[in-house]
Design a protein around this motif. Structure first.
Motif, PDB file in Angstrom:
ATOM      1  N   LEU A 174      -2.248  -1.229   5.433  1.00  0.00           N
ATOM      2  CA  LEU A 174      -1.885  -0.167   4.499  1.00  0.00           C
ATOM      3  C   LEU A 174      -3.139   0.347   3.806  1.00  0.00           C
ATOM      4  O   LEU A 174      -3.995  -0.440   3.395  1.00  0.00           O
ATOM      5  CB  LEU A 174      -0.909  -0.677   3.457  1.00  0.00           C
ATOM      6  CG  LEU A 174       0.450  -1.166   3.958  1.00  0.00           C
ATOM      7  CD1 LEU A 174       1.319  -1.601   2.788  1.00  0.00           C
ATOM      8  CD2 LEU A 174       1.147  -0.081   4.760  1.00  0.00           C
ATOM      9  N   VAL A 175      -3.256   1.663   3.698  1.00  0.00           N
ATOM     10  CA  VAL A 175      -4.376   2.272   2.992  1.00  0.00           C
ATOM     11  C   VAL A 175      -3.811   3.081   1.833  1.00  0.00           C
ATOM     12  O   VAL A 175      -2.848   3.834   1.996  1.00  0.00           O
ATOM     13  CB  VAL A 175      -5.217   3.170   3.921  1.00  0.00           C
ATOM     14  CG1 VAL A 175      -6.383   3.786   3.156  1.00  0.00           C
ATOM     15  CG2 VAL A 175      -5.740   2.362   5.102  1.00  0.00           C
ATOM     16  N   MET A 176      -4.434   2.916   0.675  1.00  0.00           N
ATOM     17  CA  MET A 176      -3.936   3.568  -0.536  1.00  0.00           C
ATOM     18  C   MET A 176      -5.101   3.851  -1.476  1.00  0.00           C
ATOM     19  O   MET A 176      -6.217   3.354  -1.286  1.00  0.00           O
ATOM     20  CB  MET A 176      -2.919   2.667  -1.233  1.00  0.00           C
ATOM     21  CG  MET A 176      -3.520   1.336  -1.688  1.00  0.00           C
ATOM     22  SD  MET A 176      -2.292   0.039  -1.934  1.00  0.00           S
ATOM     23  CE  MET A 176      -1.754  -0.270  -0.253  1.00  0.00           C
ATOM     24  N   SER A 177      -4.820   4.651  -2.489  1.00  0.00           N
ATOM     25  CA  SER A 177      -5.820   4.906  -3.518  1.00  0.00           C
ATOM     26  C   SER A 177      -6.072   3.636  -4.322  1.00  0.00           C
ATOM     27  O   SER A 177      -5.175   2.805  -4.501  1.00  0.00           O
ATOM     28  CB  SER A 177      -5.334   6.025  -4.447  1.00  0.00           C
ATOM     29  OG  SER A 177      -6.123   6.089  -5.621  1.00  0.00           O
ATOM     30  N   ARG A 178      -7.308   3.471  -4.807  1.00  0.00           N
ATOM     31  CA  ARG A 178      -7.626   2.305  -5.642  1.00  0.00           C
ATOM     32  C   ARG A 178      -6.824   2.289  -6.929  1.00  0.00           C
ATOM     33  O   ARG A 178      -6.671   1.235  -7.558  1.00  0.00           O
ATOM     34  CB  ARG A 178      -9.124   2.285  -5.962  1.00  0.00           C
ATOM     35  CG  ARG A 178      -9.996   1.888  -4.787  1.00  0.00           C
ATOM     36  CD  ARG A 178     -11.439   1.673  -5.194  1.00  0.00           C
ATOM     37  NE  ARG A 178     -12.252   1.295  -4.046  1.00  0.00           N
ATOM     38  CZ  ARG A 178     -12.373   0.064  -3.567  1.00  0.00           C
ATOM     39  NH1 ARG A 178     -11.730  -0.926  -4.181  1.00  0.00           N
ATOM     40  NH2 ARG A 178     -13.121  -0.190  -2.518  1.00  0.00           N
ATOM     41  N   THR A 179      -6.316   3.445  -7.338  1.00  0.00           N
ATOM     42  CA  THR A 179      -5.510   3.517  -8.558  1.00  0.00           C
ATOM     43  C   THR A 179      -4.026   3.302  -8.291  1.00  0.00           C
ATOM     44  O   THR A 179      -3.230   3.273  -9.229  1.00  0.00           O
ATOM     45  CB  THR A 179      -5.710   4.883  -9.234  1.00  0.00           C
ATOM     46  OG1 THR A 179      -5.284   5.920  -8.337  1.00  0.00           O
ATOM     47  CG2 THR A 179      -7.174   5.104  -9.603  1.00  0.00           C
ATOM     48  N   HIS A 180      -3.647   3.164  -7.037  1.00  0.00           N
ATOM     49  CA  HIS A 180      -2.241   2.967  -6.700  1.00  0.00           C
ATOM     50  C   HIS A 180      -1.796   1.579  -7.179  1.00  0.00           C
ATOM     51  O   HIS A 180      -2.563   0.619  -7.109  1.00  0.00           O
ATOM     52  CB  HIS A 180      -2.044   3.084  -5.186  1.00  0.00           C
ATOM     53  CG  HIS A 180      -0.616   3.202  -4.777  1.00  0.00           C
ATOM     54  ND1 HIS A 180       0.233   2.111  -4.697  1.00  0.00           N
ATOM     55  CD2 HIS A 180       0.121   4.279  -4.414  1.00  0.00           C
ATOM     56  CE1 HIS A 180       1.426   2.513  -4.313  1.00  0.00           C
ATOM     57  NE2 HIS A 180       1.386   3.821  -4.121  1.00  0.00           N
ATOM     58  N   PRO A 274     -14.878   4.433   8.048  1.00  0.00           N
ATOM     59  CA  PRO A 274     -15.211   3.793   6.773  1.00  0.00           C
ATOM     60  C   PRO A 274     -14.470   4.477   5.625  1.00  0.00           C
ATOM     61  O   PRO A 274     -14.445   5.707   5.524  1.00  0.00           O
ATOM     62  CB  PRO A 274     -16.722   3.995   6.662  1.00  0.00           C
ATOM     63  CG  PRO A 274     -17.186   4.127   8.078  1.00  0.00           C
ATOM     64  CD  PRO A 274     -16.083   4.839   8.798  1.00  0.00           C
ATOM     65  N   LEU A 275     -13.841   3.684   4.784  1.00  0.00           N
ATOM     66  CA  LEU A 275     -13.020   4.248   3.719  1.00  0.00           C
ATOM     67  C   LEU A 275     -13.885   4.809   2.596  1.00  0.00           C
ATOM     68  O   LEU A 275     -14.929   4.246   2.249  1.00  0.00           O
ATOM     69  CB  LEU A 275     -12.084   3.180   3.145  1.00  0.00           C
ATOM     70  CG  LEU A 275     -11.004   2.652   4.098  1.00  0.00           C
ATOM     71  CD1 LEU A 275     -10.168   1.589   3.409  1.00  0.00           C
ATOM     72  CD2 LEU A 275     -10.119   3.779   4.601  1.00  0.00           C
ATOM     73  N   ALA A 276     -13.426   5.911   2.040  1.00  0.00           N
ATOM     74  CA  ALA A 276     -14.085   6.484   0.874  1.00  0.00           C
ATOM     75  C   ALA A 276     -13.978   5.509  -0.301  1.00  0.00           C
ATOM     76  O   ALA A 276     -13.127   4.613  -0.316  1.00  0.00           O
ATOM     77  CB  ALA A 276     -13.443   7.824   0.524  1.00  0.00           C
ATOM     78  N   ASP A 277     -14.844   5.711  -1.293  1.00  0.00           N
ATOM     79  CA  ASP A 277     -14.872   4.789  -2.439  1.00  0.00           C
ATOM     80  C   ASP A 277     -13.535   4.735  -3.166  1.00  0.00           C
ATOM     81  O   ASP A 277     -13.199   3.710  -3.764  1.00  0.00           O
ATOM     82  CB  ASP A 277     -15.965   5.216  -3.423  1.00  0.00           C
ATOM     83  CG  ASP A 277     -17.363   4.980  -2.857  1.00  0.00           C
ATOM     84  OD1 ASP A 277     -17.480   4.176  -1.919  1.00  0.00           O
ATOM     85  OD2 ASP A 277     -18.313   5.604  -3.358  1.00  0.00           O
ATOM     86  N   GLY A 278     -12.773   5.813  -3.082  1.00  0.00           N
ATOM     87  CA  GLY A 278     -11.511   5.855  -3.812  1.00  0.00           C
ATOM     88  C   GLY A 278     -10.339   5.240  -3.077  1.00  0.00           C
ATOM     89  O   GLY A 278      -9.214   5.270  -3.580  1.00  0.00           O
ATOM     90  N   LEU A 279     -10.582   4.665  -1.898  1.00  0.00           N
ATOM     91  CA  LEU A 279      -9.508   4.108  -1.086  1.00  0.00           C
ATOM     92  C   LEU A 279      -9.692   2.611  -0.882  1.00  0.00           C
ATOM     93  O   LEU A 279     -10.816   2.100  -0.940  1.00  0.00           O
ATOM     94  CB  LEU A 279      -9.445   4.802   0.278  1.00  0.00           C
ATOM     95  CG  LEU A 279      -9.156   6.297   0.277  1.00  0.00           C
ATOM     96  CD1 LEU A 279      -9.170   6.844   1.695  1.00  0.00           C
ATOM     97  CD2 LEU A 279      -7.815   6.597  -0.391  1.00  0.00           C
ATOM     98  N   VAL A 280      -8.588   1.929  -0.610  1.00  0.00           N
ATOM     99  CA  VAL A 280      -8.635   0.498  -0.343  1.00  0.00           C
ATOM    100  C   VAL A 280      -7.593   0.172   0.722  1.00  0.00           C
ATOM    101  O   VAL A 280      -6.545   0.820   0.809  1.00  0.00           O
ATOM    102  CB  VAL A 280      -8.360  -0.317  -1.635  1.00  0.00           C
ATOM    103  CG1 VAL A 280      -6.964  -0.062  -2.162  1.00  0.00           C
ATOM    104  CG2 VAL A 280      -8.588  -1.797  -1.385  1.00  0.00           C
ATOM    105  N   ALA A 281      -7.884  -0.819   1.576  1.00  0.00           N
ATOM    106  CA  ALA A 281      -6.945  -1.275   2.599  1.00  0.00           C
ATOM    107  C   ALA A 281      -6.345  -2.605   2.177  1.00  0.00           C
ATOM    108  O   ALA A 281      -7.050  -3.485   1.679  1.00  0.00           O
ATOM    109  CB  ALA A 281      -7.645  -1.411   3.946  1.00  0.00           C
ATOM    110  N   ARG A 282      -5.041  -2.749   2.369  1.00  0.00           N
ATOM    111  CA  ARG A 282      -4.344  -4.009   2.079  1.00  0.00           C
ATOM    112  C   ARG A 282      -3.623  -4.487   3.328  1.00  0.00           C
ATOM    113  O   ARG A 282      -2.963  -3.711   4.009  1.00  0.00           O
ATOM    114  CB  ARG A 282      -3.312  -3.807   0.953  1.00  0.00           C
ATOM    115  CG  ARG A 282      -3.886  -3.580  -0.431  1.00  0.00           C
ATOM    116  CD  ARG A 282      -4.507  -4.843  -1.013  1.00  0.00           C
ATOM    117  NE  ARG A 282      -3.621  -5.991  -0.984  1.00  0.00           N
ATOM    118  CZ  ARG A 282      -2.756  -6.298  -1.958  1.00  0.00           C
ATOM    119  NH1 ARG A 282      -2.670  -5.538  -3.027  1.00  0.00           N
ATOM    120  NH2 ARG A 282      -1.996  -7.370  -1.857  1.00  0.00           N
TER     121      ARG A 282
END
Length: 320
Positions: A174-180, A274-282
């Motif tokens: 799953l990929v989402m915003s770091r603020t999610h 490569p994910l942008a700084d504002g994204l994170v993978a879980r």
């Protein structure tokens, strides 16, 4: 004597049913394929195809030729391999590879740089094709090597003339915003640290479950794709329909929508830049996976070019 090109054309027509589709598969015009088949009919003295609606079918004589074709192609390839072996098996010439798009991005593109060093006399020509088409191309001799993936857990059926090797296991995250909210969700740990402004260490973030995903908004691949099958399987035991806001086939566009809004995406690692700084993978607790295999003709098993590619693909496997 029967021309090899005409034999290849007849086999492609047998598998695809029309001159136009056979021509597209072989990289010719429909007129060129038609001329090859007419020469073949003059050479054998009997018709090899007959009209059938908007397509064509093989005559009994044409089918007999196609049934004998694998032996011809295997003999020709053994001749080519024998010639290459004279040079101590040095990979050279052109290797025609067909593969699905994310395999080109995640497996083949990184391999080309290594091959330029280990096999400098070898040129690799890549063509994007879906697994079924890729296997047909290799079987017909229009390509030398295919990278294919399984469909819903089932490997694609291989014709008897082909062999294969497992190359890689691709995994979806799953990929989402770091603020999610899910970016730092860890069950009870989140409740205990709700007052803290510091991020929860990755070691405390357990894999997400289907229950964690209730009420989330999504961007996902369209129906009919492997990634959409992965997505639907996430909610197989959940009564509520997921909130799908966007259907997009391009993964870079999916990531742009994730970064721009509140949606999350399920993306295979091979497809993920490569994910942008504002994204994170879980990761997910039940990881969706697909197996990637290389397939080639059994008669070409000794090909130095194919073996060089397989060696580098094995060395350069990305982490699953």
């Amino acid at each position: 004597m029967i021309e090899v090109g005409a034999l290849r054309a007849l086999r492609a027509v047998a598998g695809l049913g029309t001159l136009a589709r056979a021509a597209e598969e072989l990289g010719f015009t429909a007129s060129a394929v038609s001329q090859q088949l007419k020469r073949l009919e003059r050479q054998v003295g009997v018709p090899v195809i007959a009209p059938a609606g908007r397509g064509v079918v093989l005559t009994p004589a044409g089918q007999a030729i196609v049934d004998s074709a694998p032996e011809v192609f295997q003999a020709l390839e053994r001749c080519a391999e024998a010639a290459q072996s004279v040079s101590e098996g040095t990979p050279r010439g052109v290797l025609r590879v067909v593969a699905f798009s994310t395999a080109i991005r995640g497996l083949l593109a990184p391999t080309l740089r290594a091959l330029a060093t280990t096999a400098p006399e070898l040129q690799v020509h890549l063509t994007e094709q879906d697994p079924d088409q890729a296997l047909r191309s290799v079987e017909a001799g229009a390509a030398d090597l295919a990278l294919v993936h399984d469909a819903d857990g089932l490997p694609p059926p291989l014709p008897p003339s082909l062999t294969h090797r497992h190359i890689h296991t691709d995994v979806g995250d799953l990929v989402m915003s770091r603020t999610h909210p899910l970016a730092q969700y860890s069950g009870h740990a989140l409740a205990m640290r709700a007052e803290s402004s510091s991020a929860i260490p990755a070691s405390q973030l357990r894999p997400l479950t289907a229950g964690d995903l209730a009420g989330q908004a999504w961007v996902t691949s369209p129906p009919g794709t492997v990634c959409h099958q992965w997505f639907r399987r996430l909610f197989a035991d959940v009564p509520e329909e997921p909130d799908v806001r966007h259907l997009v086939d391009d993964f870079a566009t999916q990531l742009a929508l994730v970064e721009a809004g509140d949606v999350i995406a399920l993306i295979p690692r091979l497809a993920r830049p490569p994910l942008a700084d504002g994204l994170v993978a879980r990761p997910l607790q039940r990881r969706p996976t697909r197996e990637v295999r290389a397939a080639w003709r059994r008669s070409a098993d000794a090909s130095p070019a194919i073996q060089a590619m397989l060696t580098e693909l094995s060395r350069g496997r990305p982490a699953s």
